[in-house]
Design a protein around this motif. Structure first.
Motif, short mmCIF file in Angstrom:
data_model
loop_
_atom_site.label_atom_id
_atom_site.label_comp_id
_atom_site.label_asym_id
_atom_site.label_seq_id
_atom_site.Cartn_x
_atom_site.Cartn_y
_atom_site.Cartn_z
N GLY A 34 33.53 12.00 15.88
CA GLY A 34 32.95 13.21 15.33
C GLY A 34 33.22 13.32 13.84
N ALA A 35 32.23 13.81 13.09
CA ALA A 35 32.41 14.02 11.65
C ALA A 35 33.50 15.07 11.44
CB ALA A 35 31.11 14.48 11.01
N ILE A 36 34.30 14.89 10.39
CA ILE A 36 35.42 15.79 10.13
C ILE A 36 35.17 16.53 8.81
CG2 ILE A 36 37.90 15.96 9.72
CD1 ILE A 36 38.15 13.26 11.26
N PHE A 49 36.25 22.78 0.19
CA PHE A 49 35.59 22.42 1.44
C PHE A 49 35.19 20.96 1.32
CE2 PHE A 49 31.65 22.55 4.19
CZ PHE A 49 32.37 22.46 5.37
N LEU A 50 35.84 20.11 2.11
CA LEU A 50 35.69 18.67 1.98
C LEU A 50 35.01 18.06 3.20
CD1 LEU A 50 39.31 17.91 0.71
CD2 LEU A 50 37.29 18.45 -0.65
N GLY A 51 34.21 17.04 2.94
CA GLY A 51 33.56 16.27 4.00
C GLY A 51 33.44 14.83 3.58
N ALA A 52 32.90 14.03 4.45
CA ALA A 52 32.73 12.60 4.17
C ALA A 52 31.62 12.38 3.15
CB ALA A 52 32.42 11.86 5.45
N PRO A 53 31.79 11.40 2.27
CA PRO A 53 30.73 11.10 1.30
C PRO A 53 29.57 10.37 1.97
CG PRO A 53 32.50 9.51 1.09
CD PRO A 53 32.94 10.53 2.11
N PRO A 54 28.38 10.38 1.35
CA PRO A 54 27.28 9.59 1.89
C PRO A 54 27.64 8.11 1.81
CG PRO A 54 26.62 10.75 -0.12
CD PRO A 54 28.03 11.10 0.16
N GLY A 55 27.15 7.34 2.73
CA GLY A 55 27.46 5.91 2.73
C GLY A 55 28.80 5.66 3.39
N SER A 56 29.57 4.76 2.81
CA SER A 56 30.86 4.40 3.38
C SER A 56 31.84 5.57 3.30
CB SER A 56 31.44 3.20 2.63
OG SER A 56 32.71 2.88 3.16
N THR A 57 32.51 5.83 4.41
CA THR A 57 33.46 6.94 4.46
C THR A 57 34.90 6.46 4.32
OG1 THR A 57 33.52 6.86 6.86
CG2 THR A 57 31.94 8.38 5.85
N PHE A 58 35.07 5.15 4.08
CA PHE A 58 36.40 4.59 3.94
C PHE A 58 36.46 3.71 2.69
CE2 PHE A 58 35.94 5.55 8.38
CZ PHE A 58 37.17 6.10 8.72
N ASP A 90 24.59 18.62 14.07
CA ASP A 90 25.58 17.81 14.78
C ASP A 90 26.61 18.73 15.43
OD1 ASP A 90 27.41 15.97 15.71
OD2 ASP A 90 27.97 15.20 13.75
N PRO A 91 26.46 19.02 16.71
CA PRO A 91 27.40 19.93 17.37
C PRO A 91 28.78 19.32 17.62
CG PRO A 91 25.77 19.14 18.93
CD PRO A 91 25.37 18.62 17.59
N ASP A 92 28.96 18.03 17.34
CA ASP A 92 30.22 17.34 17.62
C ASP A 92 31.14 17.23 16.41
OD1 ASP A 92 29.64 16.87 20.30
OD2 ASP A 92 28.52 15.05 19.84
N ILE A 93 30.98 18.11 15.42
CA ILE A 93 31.83 18.04 14.23
C ILE A 93 33.21 18.64 14.49
CG2 ILE A 93 29.86 18.08 12.66
CD1 ILE A 93 30.60 21.02 12.02
N TRP A 94 34.17 18.17 13.72
CA TRP A 94 35.52 18.74 13.68
C TRP A 94 35.62 19.61 12.44
CZ3 TRP A 94 39.76 17.66 16.90
CH2 TRP A 94 39.58 16.67 17.85
#
Length: 112
Positions: A34-36, A49-58, A90-94
């Motif tokens: 799930g996206a965090i 308020f932070l989220g994953a960047p577009p593309g690679s998240t690592f 996306d209902p599966d987010i954290w």
């Protein structure tokens, strides 16, 4: 191999607690991937308020990357509005909140 979302969230909250920061899961998402989203509450009415960047998240060394979903200083209303839109897609987010007066709860912003 990347950590499951549930394991990463648990480790993040435990590390924050060890550093003296209170944190909690506001919305539990998909255990595996799930996206965090992380809300950093500065306890003065402002938030990151932070989220994953577009593309690679690592990063190349396997560290999770973060971007500001809303430019700082974010307010609770703008965060709630954006999260409602994200949940529709996306209902599966954290959603995790951590209290940190002076930092980002140990997270590092991505240099895009």
């Amino acid at each position: 191999m990347r950590l499951k979302s549930a394991i990463w969230v648990a480790a993040f909250l435990r590390r924050g607690q060890a550093e003296g920061h209170f944190g909690a899961v506001l919305k539990k998402g998909a255990e595996e991937a799930g996206a965090i989203y992380v809300i950093v509450n500065h306890l003065d009415g402002t938030f990151h308020f932070l989220g994953a960047p577009p593309g690679s998240t690592f990063s190349e060394d396997g560290e999770r990357l973060w971007i500001e979903e809303i430019p700082f200083p974010a307010n609770q209303e703008s965060i709630d509005t954006l999260l409602a839109r994200r949940r529709k897609v996306d209902p599966d987010i954290w959603v995790v909140e951590i209290e940190d007066r002076t930092g980002l709860g140990g997270l590092t912003l991505s240099k895009m």
